[in-house]
Design a protein around this motif. Structure first.
Motif, PDB file in Angstrom:
ATOM      1  N   ALA A  31       0.812  -1.217   0.000  1.00 44.08           N
ATOM      2  CA  ALA A  31       0.000   0.000   0.000  1.00 44.08           C
ATOM      3  C   ALA A  31       0.851   1.275   0.000  1.00 44.08           C
ATOM      4  O   ALA A  31       0.316   2.377  -0.151  1.00 44.08           O
ATOM      5  CB  ALA A  31      -0.938  -0.009   1.209  1.00 44.08           C
ATOM      6  N   ARG A  32       2.181   1.142   0.132  1.00 47.57           N
ATOM      7  CA  ARG A  32       3.027   2.340   0.141  1.00 47.57           C
ATOM      8  C   ARG A  32       3.101   3.009  -1.229  1.00 47.57           C
ATOM      9  O   ARG A  32       3.342   4.217  -1.329  1.00 47.57           O
ATOM     10  CB  ARG A  32       4.450   1.977   0.607  1.00 47.57           C
ATOM     11  CG  ARG A  32       4.499   1.392   2.016  1.00 47.57           C
ATOM     12  CD  ARG A  32       5.917   0.934   2.356  1.00 47.57           C
ATOM     13  NE  ARG A  32       6.420  -0.031   1.383  1.00 47.57           N
ATOM     14  CZ  ARG A  32       7.697  -0.382   1.252  1.00 47.57           C
ATOM     15  NH1 ARG A  32       8.610   0.165   2.031  1.00 47.57           N
ATOM     16  NH2 ARG A  32       8.062  -1.279   0.355  1.00 47.57           N
ATOM     17  N   SER A 115       7.376  -4.169   2.748  1.00 51.11           N
ATOM     18  CA  SER A 115       6.091  -3.877   2.102  1.00 51.11           C
ATOM     19  C   SER A 115       4.980  -3.836   3.154  1.00 51.11           C
ATOM     20  O   SER A 115       5.088  -4.464   4.205  1.00 51.11           O
ATOM     21  CB  SER A 115       5.787  -4.911   1.027  1.00 51.11           C
ATOM     22  OG  SER A 115       5.595  -6.172   1.625  1.00 51.11           O
ATOM     23  N   GLU A 116       3.959  -3.059   2.867  1.00 45.49           N
ATOM     24  CA  GLU A 116       2.797  -2.932   3.769  1.00 45.49           C
ATOM     25  C   GLU A 116       1.569  -3.396   3.019  1.00 45.49           C
ATOM     26  O   GLU A 116       1.024  -2.654   2.198  1.00 45.49           O
ATOM     27  CB  GLU A 116       2.637  -1.476   4.212  1.00 45.49           C
ATOM     28  CG  GLU A 116       3.808  -0.997   5.062  1.00 45.49           C
ATOM     29  CD  GLU A 116       3.723   0.490   5.422  1.00 45.49           C
ATOM     30  OE1 GLU A 116       2.681   1.121   5.169  1.00 45.49           O
ATOM     31  OE2 GLU A 116       4.721   1.010   5.944  1.00 45.49           O
ATOM     32  N   PRO A 117       1.130  -4.639   3.295  1.00 50.64           N
ATOM     33  CA  PRO A 117      -0.009  -5.178   2.554  1.00 50.64           C
ATOM     34  C   PRO A 117      -1.246  -4.290   2.689  1.00 50.64           C
ATOM     35  O   PRO A 117      -1.458  -3.666   3.727  1.00 50.64           O
ATOM     36  CB  PRO A 117      -0.254  -6.542   3.208  1.00 50.64           C
ATOM     37  CG  PRO A 117       1.032  -6.892   3.869  1.00 50.64           C
ATOM     38  CD  PRO A 117       1.664  -5.599   4.282  1.00 50.64           C
ATOM     39  N   TYR A 118      -2.026  -4.216   1.619  1.00 55.79           N
ATOM     40  CA  TYR A 118      -3.312  -3.526   1.664  1.00 55.79           C
ATOM     41  C   TYR A 118      -4.267  -4.272   2.591  1.00 55.79           C
ATOM     42  O   TYR A 118      -4.151  -5.499   2.758  1.00 55.79           O
ATOM     43  CB  TYR A 118      -3.978  -3.543   0.283  1.00 55.79           C
ATOM     44  CG  TYR A 118      -3.350  -2.673  -0.768  1.00 55.79           C
ATOM     45  CD1 TYR A 118      -3.680  -1.323  -0.873  1.00 55.79           C
ATOM     46  CD2 TYR A 118      -2.469  -3.206  -1.713  1.00 55.79           C
ATOM     47  CE1 TYR A 118      -3.117  -0.529  -1.872  1.00 55.79           C
ATOM     48  CE2 TYR A 118      -1.913  -2.417  -2.710  1.00 55.79           C
ATOM     49  CZ  TYR A 118      -2.237  -1.083  -2.787  1.00 55.79           C
ATOM     50  OH  TYR A 118      -1.692  -0.310  -3.765  1.00 55.79           O
ATOM     51  N   ALA A 119      -5.245  -3.574   3.137  1.00 57.34           N
ATOM     52  CA  ALA A 119      -6.419  -4.255   3.696  1.00 57.34           C
ATOM     53  C   ALA A 119      -7.111  -4.932   2.515  1.00 57.34           C
ATOM     54  O   ALA A 119      -7.252  -4.318   1.454  1.00 57.34           O
ATOM     55  CB  ALA A 119      -7.345  -3.237   4.349  1.00 57.34           C
ATOM     56  N   PRO A 120      -7.519  -6.216   2.675  1.00 52.09           N
ATOM     57  CA  PRO A 120      -8.056  -6.945   1.520  1.00 52.09           C
ATOM     58  C   PRO A 120      -9.173  -6.225   0.752  1.00 52.09           C
ATOM     59  O   PRO A 120      -9.151  -6.243  -0.484  1.00 52.09           O
ATOM     60  CB  PRO A 120      -8.502  -8.278   2.130  1.00 52.09           C
ATOM     61  CG  PRO A 120      -7.537  -8.480   3.280  1.00 52.09           C
ATOM     62  CD  PRO A 120      -7.333  -7.107   3.846  1.00 52.09           C
ATOM     63  N   PRO A 121     -10.132  -5.552   1.410  1.00 51.41           N
ATOM     64  CA  PRO A 121     -11.167  -4.898   0.592  1.00 51.41           C
ATOM     65  C   PRO A 121     -10.597  -3.775  -0.292  1.00 51.41           C
ATOM     66  O   PRO A 121     -10.981  -3.638  -1.456  1.00 51.41           O
ATOM     67  CB  PRO A 121     -12.141  -4.326   1.637  1.00 51.41           C
ATOM     68  CG  PRO A 121     -11.864  -5.100   2.894  1.00 51.41           C
ATOM     69  CD  PRO A 121     -10.412  -5.443   2.852  1.00 51.41           C
ATOM     70  N   ALA A 122      -9.668  -3.003   0.245  1.00 53.79           N
ATOM     71  CA  ALA A 122      -9.063  -1.915  -0.532  1.00 53.79           C
ATOM     72  C   ALA A 122      -8.237  -2.482  -1.687  1.00 53.79           C
ATOM     73  O   ALA A 122      -8.271  -1.974  -2.816  1.00 53.79           O
ATOM     74  CB  ALA A 122      -8.180  -1.059   0.374  1.00 53.79           C
TER      75      ALA A 122
END
Lengths: 136, 136
Positions: A31-32, A115-122
Protein backbone atom coordinates in the motif's frame (compact mmCIF):
# COMPACT_ATOMS: atom_id res chain seq x y z
CA UNK A 1 8.31 -24.45 -26.16
CA UNK A 2 7.67 -24.77 -22.43
CA UNK A 3 4.52 -23.50 -20.81
CA UNK A 4 4.37 -20.24 -18.89
CA UNK A 5 4.00 -20.47 -15.12
CA UNK A 6 4.05 -17.38 -12.93
CA UNK A 7 7.02 -17.39 -10.55
CA UNK A 8 5.99 -18.35 -7.01
CA UNK A 9 7.75 -15.31 -5.57
CA UNK A 10 5.84 -12.92 -7.84
CA UNK A 11 2.57 -14.72 -7.11
CA UNK A 12 3.17 -14.45 -3.35
CA UNK A 13 3.84 -10.69 -3.46
CA UNK A 14 0.96 -9.68 -5.73
CA UNK A 15 -2.72 -9.95 -6.69
CA UNK A 16 -3.79 -10.89 -10.18
CA UNK A 17 -5.29 -8.01 -12.14
CA UNK A 18 -5.77 -9.44 -15.65
CA UNK A 19 -4.05 -10.82 -18.73
CA UNK A 20 -3.31 -8.39 -21.55
CA UNK A 21 -2.34 -9.62 -25.00
CA UNK A 22 1.25 -10.39 -23.93
CA UNK A 23 1.56 -9.79 -20.21
CA UNK A 24 -0.05 -10.92 -17.01
CA UNK A 25 -0.71 -7.78 -14.96
CA UNK A 26 -0.24 -8.01 -11.20
CA UNK A 27 -0.85 -5.49 -8.44
CA UNK A 28 1.94 -5.42 -5.90
CA UNK A 29 0.46 -5.98 -2.45
CA UNK A 30 2.18 -2.93 -1.00
CA UNK A 31 0.00 0.00 0.00
CA UNK A 32 3.03 2.34 0.14
CA UNK A 33 3.13 2.70 -3.65
CA UNK A 34 0.61 2.16 -6.49
CA UNK A 35 2.65 -0.55 -8.22
CA UNK A 36 1.91 -2.86 -11.13
CA UNK A 37 4.05 -5.70 -12.44
CA UNK A 38 3.82 -6.90 -16.03
CA UNK A 39 4.95 -10.44 -16.72
CA UNK A 40 5.18 -11.39 -20.41
CA UNK A 41 3.73 -14.90 -20.70
CA UNK A 42 6.86 -16.30 -22.32
CA UNK A 43 8.47 -19.06 -20.30
CA UNK A 44 11.90 -18.56 -21.87
CA UNK A 45 12.30 -14.84 -21.18
CA UNK A 46 14.46 -13.34 -18.46
CA UNK A 47 15.70 -10.28 -20.35
CA UNK A 48 13.72 -7.88 -22.54
CA UNK A 49 15.96 -8.89 -25.44
CA UNK A 50 14.89 -12.53 -25.07
CA UNK A 51 11.50 -11.49 -26.51
CA UNK A 52 10.81 -11.42 -30.24
CA UNK A 53 10.67 -8.02 -31.90
CA UNK A 54 6.89 -8.16 -32.09
CA UNK A 55 6.59 -9.12 -28.42
CA UNK A 56 8.87 -6.22 -27.52
CA UNK A 57 6.57 -3.88 -29.43
CA UNK A 58 3.57 -5.27 -27.57
CA UNK A 59 5.41 -4.97 -24.26
CA UNK A 60 6.14 -1.28 -24.92
CA UNK A 61 2.44 -0.75 -25.64
CA UNK A 62 1.39 -2.49 -22.43
CA UNK A 63 3.96 -0.59 -20.34
CA UNK A 64 2.62 2.64 -21.82
CA UNK A 65 -1.01 1.76 -21.06
CA UNK A 66 -0.22 0.72 -17.48
CA UNK A 67 1.93 3.81 -16.90
CA UNK A 68 -0.72 6.21 -18.15
CA UNK A 69 -3.43 4.46 -16.16
CA UNK A 70 -1.41 4.48 -12.94
CA UNK A 71 -0.61 8.15 -13.40
CA UNK A 72 -4.28 8.98 -13.94
CA UNK A 73 -5.51 6.87 -11.03
CA UNK A 74 -2.94 8.08 -8.52
CA UNK A 75 -2.16 11.61 -9.68
CA UNK A 76 1.51 10.60 -9.33
CA UNK A 77 4.27 13.07 -10.06
CA UNK A 78 6.38 10.44 -11.82
CA UNK A 79 6.15 6.93 -13.13
CA UNK A 80 9.13 4.65 -12.53
CA UNK A 81 9.55 1.76 -14.94
CA UNK A 82 12.10 -0.94 -14.24
CA UNK A 83 13.10 -4.41 -15.40
CA UNK A 84 15.56 -5.69 -12.80
CA UNK A 85 15.17 -9.39 -12.07
CA UNK A 86 18.25 -9.80 -9.90
CA UNK A 87 16.23 -11.92 -7.47
CA UNK A 88 13.44 -13.29 -9.68
CA UNK A 89 14.79 -14.42 -13.05
CA UNK A 90 11.38 -14.53 -14.77
CA UNK A 91 11.13 -11.40 -16.91
CA UNK A 92 8.88 -8.86 -15.20
CA UNK A 93 8.53 -5.12 -15.52
CA UNK A 94 7.68 -2.85 -12.64
CA UNK A 95 5.49 0.21 -13.22
CA UNK A 96 5.36 2.30 -10.06
CA UNK A 97 3.61 5.59 -9.33
CA UNK A 98 5.89 7.90 -7.36
CA UNK A 99 5.34 11.12 -5.52
CA UNK A 100 7.58 13.48 -3.52
CA UNK A 101 5.49 12.57 -0.46
CA UNK A 102 6.15 8.82 -0.69
CA UNK A 103 8.44 7.20 1.84
CA UNK A 104 11.22 6.21 -0.58
CA UNK A 105 11.33 9.41 -2.66
CA UNK A 106 13.53 10.22 -4.53
CA UNK A 107 15.24 6.82 -4.25
CA UNK A 108 14.05 3.64 -5.95
CA UNK A 109 11.33 1.48 -4.38
CA UNK A 110 13.14 -1.80 -5.01
CA UNK A 111 14.61 -3.18 -1.81
CA UNK A 112 13.28 -0.24 0.18
CA UNK A 113 12.02 -1.17 3.65
CA UNK A 114 9.21 -3.65 4.18
CA UNK A 115 6.09 -3.88 2.10
CA UNK A 116 2.80 -2.93 3.77
CA UNK A 117 -0.01 -5.18 2.55
CA UNK A 118 -3.31 -3.53 1.66
CA UNK A 119 -6.42 -4.25 3.70
CA UNK A 120 -8.06 -6.94 1.52
CA UNK A 121 -11.17 -4.90 0.59
CA UNK A 122 -9.06 -1.91 -0.53
CA UNK A 123 -6.70 -4.22 -2.42
CA UNK A 124 -9.51 -5.98 -4.24
CA UNK A 125 -11.28 -2.71 -5.06
CA UNK A 126 -8.09 -1.24 -6.53
CA UNK A 127 -7.34 -4.39 -8.54
CA UNK A 128 -10.92 -4.35 -9.88
CA UNK A 129 -10.66 -0.69 -10.83
CA UNK A 130 -7.42 -1.30 -12.73
CA UNK A 131 -8.83 -4.43 -14.38
CA UNK A 132 -11.90 -2.54 -15.61
CA UNK A 133 -9.77 0.28 -17.01
CA UNK A 134 -7.34 -2.11 -18.76
CA UNK A 135 -9.82 -4.45 -20.37
CA UNK A 136 -12.33 -1.82 -21.48
CA UNK B 1 8.83 22.46 -30.70
CA UNK B 2 11.71 23.35 -28.41
CA UNK B 3 15.24 22.19 -29.04
CA UNK B 4 16.80 19.27 -27.18
CA UNK B 5 19.52 20.09 -24.67
CA UNK B 6 21.07 17.40 -22.50
CA UNK B 7 20.36 17.97 -18.80
CA UNK B 8 23.38 19.43 -17.00
CA UNK B 9 23.17 16.78 -14.30
CA UNK B 10 23.28 13.94 -16.83
CA UNK B 11 26.12 15.64 -18.69
CA UNK B 12 28.13 16.01 -15.48
CA UNK B 13 27.80 12.34 -14.52
CA UNK B 14 28.55 10.80 -17.92
CA UNK B 15 30.70 10.67 -21.05
CA UNK B 16 29.18 10.98 -24.51
CA UNK B 17 29.22 7.74 -26.47
CA UNK B 18 27.21 8.55 -29.61
CA UNK B 19 23.83 9.52 -31.00
CA UNK B 20 21.59 6.72 -32.22
CA UNK B 21 18.54 7.44 -34.35
CA UNK B 22 16.46 8.57 -31.35
CA UNK B 23 18.68 8.60 -28.29
CA UNK B 24 21.91 10.13 -27.14
CA UNK B 25 23.93 7.33 -25.54
CA UNK B 26 26.00 8.20 -22.48
CA UNK B 27 28.42 6.11 -20.42
CA UNK B 28 27.94 6.63 -16.70
CA UNK B 29 31.27 7.65 -15.21
CA UNK B 30 31.11 5.00 -12.51
CA UNK B 31 33.56 2.13 -12.70
CA UNK B 32 31.50 0.04 -10.25
CA UNK B 33 28.99 -0.92 -12.96
CA UNK B 34 29.02 -1.01 -16.78
CA UNK B 35 26.19 1.51 -17.18
CA UNK B 36 24.72 3.25 -20.21
CA UNK B 37 22.09 5.98 -20.26
CA UNK B 38 19.85 6.57 -23.27
CA UNK B 39 18.34 10.01 -23.62
CA UNK B 40 15.70 10.37 -26.34
CA UNK B 41 16.41 13.69 -28.08
CA UNK B 42 12.91 15.00 -27.47
CA UNK B 43 12.84 18.15 -25.37
CA UNK B 44 9.26 17.61 -24.24
CA UNK B 45 9.61 14.07 -22.85
CA UNK B 46 9.83 13.17 -19.20
CA UNK B 47 7.84 9.93 -19.30
CA UNK B 48 8.07 7.08 -21.82
CA UNK B 49 4.42 7.74 -22.69
CA UNK B 50 5.27 11.32 -23.69
CA UNK B 51 6.96 9.87 -26.78
CA UNK B 52 5.06 9.15 -30.00
CA UNK B 53 4.29 5.53 -30.77
CA UNK B 54 7.01 5.40 -33.40
CA UNK B 55 9.57 6.93 -31.02
CA UNK B 56 8.61 4.34 -28.40
CA UNK B 57 9.25 1.60 -30.93
CA UNK B 58 12.64 3.09 -31.72
CA UNK B 59 13.42 3.43 -28.02
CA UNK B 60 12.66 -0.26 -27.44
CA UNK B 61 15.01 -1.12 -30.29
CA UNK B 62 17.80 1.04 -28.88
CA UNK B 63 17.33 -0.33 -25.35
CA UNK B 64 17.57 -3.84 -26.80
CA UNK B 65 20.77 -3.05 -28.72
CA UNK B 66 22.43 -1.42 -25.73
CA UNK B 67 21.36 -4.23 -23.40
CA UNK B 68 22.71 -6.96 -25.66
CA UNK B 69 25.93 -5.09 -26.22
CA UNK B 70 26.51 -4.45 -22.52
CA UNK B 71 25.82 -8.09 -21.75
CA UNK B 72 28.30 -9.23 -24.40
CA UNK B 73 31.00 -6.74 -23.37
CA UNK B 74 30.75 -7.38 -19.66
CA UNK B 75 29.60 -10.99 -19.43
CA UNK B 76 27.00 -9.72 -16.95
CA UNK B 77 24.58 -12.10 -15.28
CA UNK B 78 21.69 -9.66 -15.65
CA UNK B 79 20.80 -6.44 -17.35
CA UNK B 80 18.78 -3.92 -15.34
CA UNK B 81 16.73 -1.42 -17.33
CA UNK B 82 15.11 1.50 -15.58
CA UNK B 83 13.37 4.78 -16.34
CA UNK B 84 13.13 6.62 -13.02
CA UNK B 85 13.67 10.36 -13.34
CA UNK B 86 12.71 11.29 -9.80
CA UNK B 87 15.71 13.65 -9.65
CA UNK B 88 16.32 14.48 -13.32
CA UNK B 89 13.03 15.12 -15.14
CA UNK B 90 14.49 14.77 -18.64
CA UNK B 91 13.47 11.30 -19.88
CA UNK B 92 16.44 8.95 -19.67
CA UNK B 93 16.72 5.20 -19.53
CA UNK B 94 19.37 3.35 -17.55
CA UNK B 95 20.83 0.13 -18.94
CA UNK B 96 23.11 -1.42 -16.33
CA UNK B 97 25.12 -4.66 -16.39
CA UNK B 98 24.79 -6.47 -13.09
CA UNK B 99 26.61 -9.36 -11.54
CA UNK B 100 26.35 -11.24 -8.22
CA UNK B 101 29.86 -9.97 -7.46
CA UNK B 102 29.00 -6.28 -7.81
CA UNK B 103 28.80 -4.14 -4.70
CA UNK B 104 25.06 -3.39 -4.85
CA UNK B 105 23.83 -6.88 -5.82
CA UNK B 106 20.98 -7.85 -5.63
CA UNK B 107 19.67 -4.35 -4.87
CA UNK B 108 19.28 -1.56 -7.42
CA UNK B 109 22.23 0.67 -8.36
CA UNK B 110 20.26 3.91 -8.18
CA UNK B 111 21.14 5.87 -5.09
CA UNK B 112 23.61 3.21 -3.99
CA UNK B 113 26.76 4.61 -2.37
CA UNK B 114 29.08 6.96 -4.21
CA UNK B 115 30.09 6.67 -7.83
CA UNK B 116 33.72 5.81 -8.57
CA UNK B 117 34.93 7.64 -11.67
CA UNK B 118 36.95 5.67 -14.19
CA UNK B 119 40.59 6.52 -14.82
CA UNK B 120 40.26 8.72 -17.93
CA UNK B 121 42.12 6.36 -20.32
CA UNK B 122 39.99 3.37 -19.30
CA UNK B 123 36.83 5.48 -19.55
CA UNK B 124 37.68 6.75 -23.01
CA UNK B 125 38.67 3.29 -24.23
CA UNK B 126 35.39 1.80 -23.01
CA UNK B 127 33.33 4.62 -24.54
CA UNK B 128 35.18 4.14 -27.85
CA UNK B 129 34.58 0.40 -27.79
CA UNK B 130 30.86 0.89 -27.20
CA UNK B 131 30.66 3.62 -29.85
CA UNK B 132 32.31 1.37 -32.43
CA UNK B 133 29.94 -1.48 -31.64
CA UNK B 134 26.83 0.71 -31.76
CA UNK B 135 27.53 2.61 -34.95
CA UNK B 136 28.87 -0.31 -36.96
Amino acid sequence: MSEFHLSERLAADTILVCDLSLSRVLLMNDARFPWLILVPRRAYASEVFDLSESDRGELMLEITRCSELLKTLSGAAKINVGALGNLVPQLHIHVVARSPSDIAWPGPVWGFGKSEPYAPPARDALAARIRTALIS
